[in-house]
Design an enzyme around this catalytic site. Structure first.
Site, PDB file in Angstrom:
ATOM      1  N   GLY B  13      63.857  38.040  30.227  1.00 43.96           N
ATOM      2  CA  GLY B  13      62.932  37.270  31.116  1.00 43.96           C
ATOM      3  C   GLY B  13      61.910  36.306  30.423  1.00 43.96           C
ATOM      4  N   GLY B  15      60.184  34.591  32.123  1.00 43.71           N
ATOM      5  CA  GLY B  15      58.610  33.925  32.897  1.00 43.71           C
ATOM      6  C   GLY B  15      57.026  34.317  32.231  1.00 43.71           C
ATOM      7  CG  PHE B  16      53.657  33.264  34.792  1.00 37.70           C
ATOM      8  CD1 PHE B  16      52.978  31.811  34.753  1.00 37.70           C
ATOM      9  CD2 PHE B  16      53.649  33.387  36.260  1.00 37.70           C
ATOM     10  CE1 PHE B  16      52.627  31.249  34.726  1.00 37.70           C
ATOM     11  CE2 PHE B  16      53.069  32.200  36.699  1.00 37.70           C
ATOM     12  CZ  PHE B  16      53.139  31.022  36.291  1.00 37.70           C
ATOM     13  CD  GLU B 173      51.326  26.946  47.743  1.00 33.16           C
ATOM     14  OE1 GLU B 173      50.696  27.026  47.670  1.00 33.16           O
ATOM     15  OE2 GLU B 173      52.319  26.789  47.352  1.00 33.16           O
ATOM     16  CG  ASP B 303      56.725  38.981  40.131  1.00 30.69           C
ATOM     17  OD1 ASP B 303      55.804  39.234  40.551  1.00 30.69           O
ATOM     18  OD2 ASP B 303      57.269  37.978  40.449  1.00 30.69           O
ATOM     19  CD  GLN B 315      49.262  52.784  47.754  1.00 28.08           C
ATOM     20  OE1 GLN B 315      50.769  52.833  48.109  1.00 28.08           O
ATOM     21  NE2 GLN B 315      48.738  54.068  47.805  1.00 28.08           N
TER      22      GLN B 315
END
Lengths: 426, 426
Positions: B13, B15-16, B173, B303, B315
């Site tokens: 992955g 991503g960020f 948005e 994520d 949590q």
């Protein structure tokens, strides 16, 4: 003719010919114009190969019709593909419904001609539409990724070998661009491919590249491409493309995963028109005023028509942008003249010359009057300047200039995204 | 640990989280990094909705991995989708072959969650990937064209009504942008639609928009969107979407052709991992150092992981960019520390605040320390500035700024091309 009764002109096709005709008639109260196109945007085909190779974005060379005709109150846009013409009822059947007309103008251009070779149609990559260009970008990038994972050197070589069929401007431009990308980008960004084999072939059935251009242009182009590492194979007709092998009529073969097909175009045959309207290359035969022979109130302009009435061009005009632009403008003037009871102008093509870009600082240009030949850096600057000027609006120009400058100074291209949007029912 | 023996870290992955981890370890001789991603580019999800609505190009928010990691000699890119994990053999099966690892890092993010509603999965438009965004752009433009040809006012209204499910930043948005487009563009470019009905609905199952933000932000957003003409429907769970009708759990319905699904995400379950690793939302349960519980040498960041060891977030962390970035950086530091025999840092999230853009000159921003709330023009400028700075490289920034400025001053967007490249076998 009663000038209070508005005439509805339906133009099928929003390329150079159709848009130039529409613009001539814009805001003219005697005409209601409908532009029909299967896409919702106009685009600039001479720069398509730069979208395909990742130097420009779709938006650099495209413009939405609705934005293009904004404020031109008598021009409407209708998205749809022409399925059938009903000349007796003066009506068209589109994929999106029916449209009636007083005058019908075919500005439908050309499509890729596979010359009936099914394996080529199935396996080769065409280069005629924006969707083609993005599909080519996706496909070649994916094949590069595959090559970078492939450990078998024979399979890897096939994945890295590209055959470009068609030695016209598109074929010359693409092969030159690939040669530069191979040198500048692949070496940097695909370390796995270091030392791999893989060739760029440019092939054509005739005996020279850029056949309609001057001998000097042809020779310069041949020499430059060869120096850049492109293998040129002339007098060689492709007859088949299966099992990752390009078969030629003379019995020779090239092993390659990718065949780019820029070898020919054909006009389109539409349902509902008599066979007699079509001439060579399925082009509609028109008179000196671009009226389709035998069909009242039907015109054809641009690549899709064949006009043999121009003294300079007894075999018909070349299928190039300038002819389409000038025919669109001339027909527009004639429709206005006809309304005013003035005499009509038979179409005469003013050849402004032709050019092709080969690579960084390398291009050729032939000017007709005075007969001049340019090559190298000067021709390259001319090419950039003219193509930039021809882009349809300011925004595209500025962004294109930006993309080109970046690509020039960094010797790099940035638009390397493999994206395949899923189709949702509209 | 022997520092001469190189360790192979496979990051799934880009991503960020994945990119920030890779960058921390770039050119570090002790590590060989392989970034695996099913796309060949990194992209910036916070601006995805602007690609979907035609304000930005794919290239404004994306960057090819191979270009991103050029010159970082220990980082390799491998395109492929993860099919199976074989932790016992320390091996991955990708769609493009096998890869072995010493350390495995899941940075696989999330995918759209349809909550098991099949009709929504089939008919709604998701908003999670670049392909989703382009598909949304194509689909909505085609539906606008259809509406412009539709003569039945009821069918036309359905074609012009858009329901956006999910009142998070994306939903806010998008609905704000649609409201502005309706006012500024559709009226100008679709004269056929003059006087047509059609609504923009923003719906959510909870009782407020932007649920995790401050009450002031929520109220300001609600008020602004309402003034812009967006109909907000809260406490309303979508349960079905068939026959151009959105059905809600409370029995109400909205007739609409288009449902945009920004209502939730879920992490991905991979073959080969024990059920025990997955917690809430299919997120992999990790310890304070992002090690996946029970799996040696396997990490998860961003994520896709659930970490309950951070005192401020018992949590687990919110699934936002900042957490992913900080976890990627922290894991990178820890891997280097471990090698050097230094102590490891348990992850602590530093909340830099959150913001959402509503429209031209309208945004909201909550800052945590000091606790501050901004709205309107100031928040809007902050939003633009931060998002521009966050874009991954200079080229994207400059082009994005250009696209934004043009869109701002002309109140127009230009990227309205319906393009669906055909798929060729790679």
């Amino acid at each position: 003719m009663n000038s209070i009764q508005k005439k509805k002109i339906v133009i099928v096709g929003g390329g150079f010919a159709g848009v130039n005709l529409a613009n001539k008639l814009a805001n003219h109260d005697a005409f209601d114009i409908v532009i029909v196109d299967k896409n919702n945007y106009n685009f600039f085909p001479p720069l398509l190969y730069q979208v395909a190779t990742g130097y420009l974005e779709t938006s650099n060379i495209s413009y939405p019709f609705r934005k293009l005709f904004r404020g031109k109150h008598n021009i409407m846009f209708r998205m749809g593909e022409l399925l059938e013409v009903m000349p007796d009822q003066k009506k068209l059947l589109l994929s999106t419904g029916e449209v009636d007309y007083d005058y019908l103008v075919f500005a439908t251009g050309c499509i890729t001609n596979y010359f009936g070779i099914r394996s080529v149609q199935q396996n080769a990559i065409p280069m005629k539409t924006i969707a083609d260009a993005l599909s080519m970008r996706n496909t070649l990038l994916e094949r590069l990724e595959r090559a970078s994972r492939e450990t078998d050197p024979v399979k890897r070589k096939k994945l890295l070998t590209i055959v470009i069929a068609g030695g016209g401007p598109t074929g010359v431009e693409i092969s030159g661009m690939f040669a530069e990308m191979k040198k500048n980008i692949i070496a940097k960004d695909y370390p796995e491919l270091k030392g791999s084999k893989g060739e760029i072939y440019l092939v054509d059935g005739v005996k020279s590249l850029l056949a309609p251009m001057s001998e000097k242009s042809q020779q310069y182009t041949h020499k430059m491409l060869t120096e850049m590492g492109v293998k040129i194979k002339l007098n060689s007709m492709v007859k088949d493309f299966t099992n990752d092998t390009v078969y030629f009529a003379d019995g020779t073969t090239i092993e390659a995963k990718s065949l780019i097909w820029a070898a020919g175009v054909t006009a389109i045959v539409f349902n509902g028109l008599p066979d007699e309207v079509y001439g060579r290359g399925k082009r509609m035969i028109v008179d000196a005023f671009n009226k389709v022979i035998g069909l009242p109130d039907v015109y054809a302009i641009g690549d899709t028509c064949l006009q043999t009435t121009d003294p300079g061009f007894p075999q018909g005009h070349p299928q190039v942008a300038q002819v389409a632009i000038q025919q669109g403008q001339n027909l527009g003037k004639n429709l206005v003249n006809e309304l005013a009871g003035k005499t009509l102008n038979p179409f005469r093509y003013h050849d402004k010359g032709s050019m092709a870009i080969i690579g960084r600082n390398k291009a050729v240009a032939d000017l007709p009057k005075p007969k001049l030949f340019f090559s190298g850096f000067l021709a390259w600057v001319m090419w950039l300047f003219i193509h930039l000027l021809s882009l349809i609006n300011y925004r595209n120009r500025l962004k294109t200039l930006y993309n080109w400058s970046t690509a020039y100074f960094t010797q790099d291209q940035a638009l390397r995204f493999i994206v395949r949007p899923a189709s949702k029912k509209a």
